[in-house]
Write an enzyme that holds these catalytic residues in place. Structure first.
Site, PDB file in Angstrom:
ATOM      1  N   ILE A 251       8.147   6.946  16.847  1.00  0.00           N
ATOM      2  CA  ILE A 251       7.770   7.656  15.621  1.00  0.00           C
ATOM      3  C   ILE A 251       6.497   8.474  15.818  1.00  0.00           C
ATOM      4  O   ILE A 251       6.444   9.643  15.455  1.00  0.00           O
ATOM      5  CB  ILE A 251       7.581   6.660  14.439  1.00  0.00           C
ATOM      6  CG1 ILE A 251       8.797   5.755  14.266  1.00  0.00           C
ATOM      7  CG2 ILE A 251       7.230   7.424  13.167  1.00  0.00           C
ATOM      8  CD1 ILE A 251      10.059   6.454  13.800  1.00  0.00           C
TER       9      ILE A 251
ATOM     10  N   CYS B 150      -4.772  12.036  12.879  1.00  0.00           N
ATOM     11  CA  CYS B 150      -5.528  10.784  12.853  1.00  0.00           C
ATOM     12  C   CYS B 150      -5.327  10.133  14.218  1.00  0.00           C
ATOM     13  O   CYS B 150      -4.686  10.708  15.094  1.00  0.00           O
ATOM     14  CB  CYS B 150      -5.048   9.869  11.721  1.00  0.00           C
ATOM     15  SG  CYS B 150      -3.417   9.210  12.029  1.00  0.00           S
TER      16      CYS B 150
ATOM     17  N   ARG C  88      -4.769  10.797   4.297  1.00  0.00           N
ATOM     18  CA  ARG C  88      -3.752  11.842   4.334  1.00  0.00           C
ATOM     19  C   ARG C  88      -2.705  11.644   3.243  1.00  0.00           C
ATOM     20  O   ARG C  88      -2.017  12.584   2.867  1.00  0.00           O
ATOM     21  CB  ARG C  88      -3.100  11.923   5.698  1.00  0.00           C
ATOM     22  CG  ARG C  88      -2.680  10.549   6.227  1.00  0.00           C
ATOM     23  CD  ARG C  88      -1.893  10.656   7.517  1.00  0.00           C
ATOM     24  NE  ARG C  88      -0.623  11.289   7.242  1.00  0.00           N
ATOM     25  CZ  ARG C  88      -0.374  12.572   7.455  1.00  0.00           C
ATOM     26  NH1 ARG C  88      -1.329  13.338   7.909  1.00  0.00           N
ATOM     27  NH2 ARG C  88       0.803  13.080   7.181  1.00  0.00           N
TER      28      ARG C  88
ATOM     29  N   ARG D 245       0.240  14.213  12.900  1.00  0.00           N
ATOM     30  CA  ARG D 245       0.625  13.982  11.499  1.00  0.00           C
ATOM     31  C   ARG D 245       0.810  15.283  10.697  1.00  0.00           C
ATOM     32  O   ARG D 245       0.222  15.490   9.652  1.00  0.00           O
ATOM     33  CB  ARG D 245      -0.404  13.102  10.800  1.00  0.00           C
ATOM     34  CG  ARG D 245      -0.815  11.838  11.504  1.00  0.00           C
ATOM     35  CD  ARG D 245       0.241  10.781  11.608  1.00  0.00           C
ATOM     36  NE  ARG D 245       0.728  10.261  10.369  1.00  0.00           N
ATOM     37  CZ  ARG D 245       0.147   9.258   9.704  1.00  0.00           C
ATOM     38  NH1 ARG D 245      -0.939   8.724  10.166  1.00  0.00           N
ATOM     39  NH2 ARG D 245       0.667   8.835   8.567  1.00  0.00           N
TER      40      ARG D 245
ATOM     41  N   ARG E 211      -8.464  -0.583   4.795  1.00  0.00           N
ATOM     42  CA  ARG E 211      -7.648   0.448   4.125  1.00  0.00           C
ATOM     43  C   ARG E 211      -6.328  -0.128   3.629  1.00  0.00           C
ATOM     44  O   ARG E 211      -5.746   0.357   2.679  1.00  0.00           O
ATOM     45  CB  ARG E 211      -7.349   1.589   5.099  1.00  0.00           C
ATOM     46  CG  ARG E 211      -8.561   2.342   5.556  1.00  0.00           C
ATOM     47  CD  ARG E 211      -8.188   3.571   6.327  1.00  0.00           C
ATOM     48  NE  ARG E 211      -7.223   4.388   5.579  1.00  0.00           N
ATOM     49  CZ  ARG E 211      -6.850   5.601   5.998  1.00  0.00           C
ATOM     50  NH1 ARG E 211      -7.329   6.100   7.110  1.00  0.00           N
ATOM     51  NH2 ARG E 211      -5.990   6.307   5.297  1.00  0.00           N
TER      52      ARG E 211
ATOM     53  N   ASP F  13       5.075   0.446  11.969  1.00  0.00           N
ATOM     54  CA  ASP F  13       3.859  -0.201  11.459  1.00  0.00           C
ATOM     55  C   ASP F  13       3.752  -1.659  11.871  1.00  0.00           C
ATOM     56  O   ASP F  13       2.739  -2.302  11.600  1.00  0.00           O
ATOM     57  CB  ASP F  13       3.800  -0.102   9.920  1.00  0.00           C
ATOM     58  CG  ASP F  13       3.562   1.324   9.479  1.00  0.00           C
ATOM     59  OD1 ASP F  13       3.723   1.596   8.275  1.00  0.00           O
ATOM     60  OD2 ASP F  13       3.264   2.173  10.333  1.00  0.00           O
TER      61      ASP F  13
ATOM     62  N   LYS G 191       0.851  -1.208   0.000  1.00  0.00           N
ATOM     63  CA  LYS G 191       0.000   0.000   0.000  1.00  0.00           C
ATOM     64  C   LYS G 191       0.881   1.250   0.000  1.00  0.00           C
ATOM     65  O   LYS G 191       0.639   2.195  -0.752  1.00  0.00           O
ATOM     66  CB  LYS G 191      -0.893  -0.017   1.237  1.00  0.00           C
ATOM     67  CG  LYS G 191      -1.498   1.322   1.599  1.00  0.00           C
ATOM     68  CD  LYS G 191      -2.329   1.281   2.848  1.00  0.00           C
ATOM     69  CE  LYS G 191      -1.557   1.484   4.111  1.00  0.00           C
ATOM     70  NZ  LYS G 191      -1.270   2.881   4.458  1.00  0.00           N
ATOM     71  N   ASN G 192       1.932   1.223   0.851  1.00  0.00           N
ATOM     72  CA  ASN G 192       2.724   2.448   1.035  1.00  0.00           C
ATOM     73  C   ASN G 192       3.747   2.695  -0.062  1.00  0.00           C
ATOM     74  O   ASN G 192       4.488   3.666  -0.006  1.00  0.00           O
ATOM     75  CB  ASN G 192       3.392   2.445   2.417  1.00  0.00           C
ATOM     76  CG  ASN G 192       2.358   2.640   3.511  1.00  0.00           C
ATOM     77  OD1 ASN G 192       1.201   2.972   3.235  1.00  0.00           O
ATOM     78  ND2 ASN G 192       2.748   2.399   4.747  1.00  0.00           N
TER      79      ASN G 192
END
Ligand code: EPZ
Length: 432
Positions: free
Chosen positions: A331, A117, A93, A122, A401, A309, A22-23
């Site tokens: 983070i 979020c 975002r 963010r 998502r 993540d 996804k990223n």
């Protein structure tokens, strides 16, 4: 709103495939705005965030064809507007990734300032400061970031990020690709998704060196052309499935993955007693050692260190490890939302500041819980698979998502998981 119904206790066994990252797909889709020619992207994950990103491209005027579910054929020839509206940005975002390409190609961009979020505020101040260093004039007008390049062109510069930012690095790399002259990024993010984006941009005619290291050099070119590219596999989905095999005391073959993209996570889980074997460069075989799991501390840091993540998923795993593990999140300022839900399932977790202390091994019992963000949802699914009894997870739109077909994939290796849509009454599912 959909819910997951999970009956825990079944060890997961079999083969499971990893989808595209996804990223990486998100910035790669944004990068197509830099060219008037057709860019073909393969292995795009079929997840909500990519559907949103595709809609953004179409709203801007690009043509997006989908010859097959995970291939997107994008032609941003007739871009008529340079604005990403609030109603889109507030849902995702990563729409801010349109800023760099629009500014670079058209000399203007207007993107709603993304709100925060669940995991943090963010901000995108580092993105905007970098654009100003490339000669853009950036202002905030009623919640929108408005950026303009004087005389329509950005000018190459030295950009030193005071903090590592993944999408900040991606935004600047895309903007610099069409800037006049050379740009050097210092303290760049080194994630594999940065390298994947740079590979796509270079296929389109950009001249980028050093992606994947803290110093990236970009020689601006006049324009970018057509390209065809396959998105790398999702390293966080891979890590999530490693935990799924270990936490259920099962055995999984994880296919279509790139183990070297998550070395730190694999190393940490091996230390805690997860047996992870590379059968070939794209397949892992994962199971728990007979001796069970041992608690190990971890601190999240930018790549190539342990990824933030994977923090929530690792916390779920540590509830099943013997001993005390300290999990420190460096983070994001609020990325322990999953902890209170794991406690509802019986986990023993206390936290002070940005460190959560997990005492294991605790027997988890199914209960109703609520997802708060993408990776927290994954953590709750993993814990529910290990729990005795039934767990209902509410607000699973978060997981949709970033995880493609998670119910089908987990069911195919023996998980008792089903999606219940609210307009069906839950008793119908209970009657089965
Ligand atoms: C990317 O978010 C990922 N998203 C995130 O994945 C991931 O958690 C994060 O990188 C860190 O690895 C995508 O790639 C689409 P950052 P990003 O800019 O780029 C602060 C998931 O679950 N910061 O690297 O938004 C920021 O607040 C998602 O898939 C500033 O202060 O993260 C954070 O504390 C969640 N100013 C830190 O830097 C800025 O201008 C790292 O953020 C930018 C960031």
């Amino acid at each position: 709103m959909d819910k997951f119904l999970i009956s825990g206790g079944a060890p997961l066994k079999g083969k499971i495939e990893v989808s595209g990252a996804k990223n990486s797909a998100l910035p790669c889709l944004a990068a197509t705005l830099l060219s008037a020619e057709t860019v073909i992207l393969h292995n795009v994950p079929y997840v909500k965030d990519l559907i949103t990103q595709r809609r953004l491209l179409e709203d801007l005027g690009a043509t997006v064809l989908t010859p097959e579910l995970r291939t997107q054929k994008i032609t941003a020839k007739n871009i008529e507007t340079f604005e990403a509206p609030y109603e889109l940005v507030k849902t995702m975002r990563a729409s801010v990734l349109a800023l760099g390409p629009l500014l670079a190609r058209f000399g203007q961009a207007k993107v709603s300032l993304p709100g925060g979020c669940a995991i943090g505020t963010r901000p995108i101040d580092l993105h905007l400061k970098a654009f100003e260093q490339l000669g853009a004039v950036v202002s905030l007008e009623s919640g929108d970031v408005v950026a303009r390049a004087p005389k329509g062109k950005l000018i190459g510069a030295v950009v030193s990020f005071e903090k590592v930012t993944v999408t900040g690095t991606e935004n600047v790399m895309m903007a610099a690709a069409l800037a006049k002259g050379k740009t050097t990024i210092h303290n760049a993010a080194c994630e594999p998704e940065i390298e994947d984006l740079a590979e796509l941009l270079n296929k389109m005619g950009a001249r980028i060196k050093g992606a994947g290291t803290p110093v990236i050099e970009i020689e601006g070119v006049e324009n970018l052309g057509a390209a065809e590219h396959t998105i790398i596999p999702d390293r966080i989905e891979t890590g999530t499935f490693i935990v799924a095999a270990a936490i259920t005391n099962g055995e999984l073959e994880i296919k279509n993955c790139v183990p070297k993209h998550l070395t730190a996570a694999i190393k940490k889980m091996r230390e805690s007693g997860v047996e992870i074997e590379e059968l070939n460069p794209s397949t892992l075989r994962v199971k728990c050692s007979g001796k069970g799991l041992t608690a190990k501390d971890v601190t999240t840091e930018p790549h190539p260190n342990f990824p933030t993540d994977m923090q929530a998923q690792y916390m779920a795993l540590m509830t099943q490890a013997e001993g005390v593990s300290n999990i420190t999140e460096t983070i994001f300022e609020n990325r322990f939302m999953h902890a209170s839900e794991l406690i509802r399932l019986g986990a023993d977790i206390h936290f002070a500041g940005n460190t959560a202390t997990v005492r294991g091994k605790t027997d988890l019992m199914g209960a109703p819980v609520q997802a708060s963000d993408l990776r927290a949802s994954a953590s709750l699914v993993l814990a529910a698979l290990a729990a005795t009894g039934e767990t209902t997870i509410d607000r699973v739109y978060h997981i949709d998502r970033g995880y493609e077909n998670i119910v089908r994939k987990l069911s195919s290796v023996g998980a008792n998981i089903e999606r219940v849509t609210d307009n069906l009454n839950l008793t119908a599912a209970e009657e089965k």
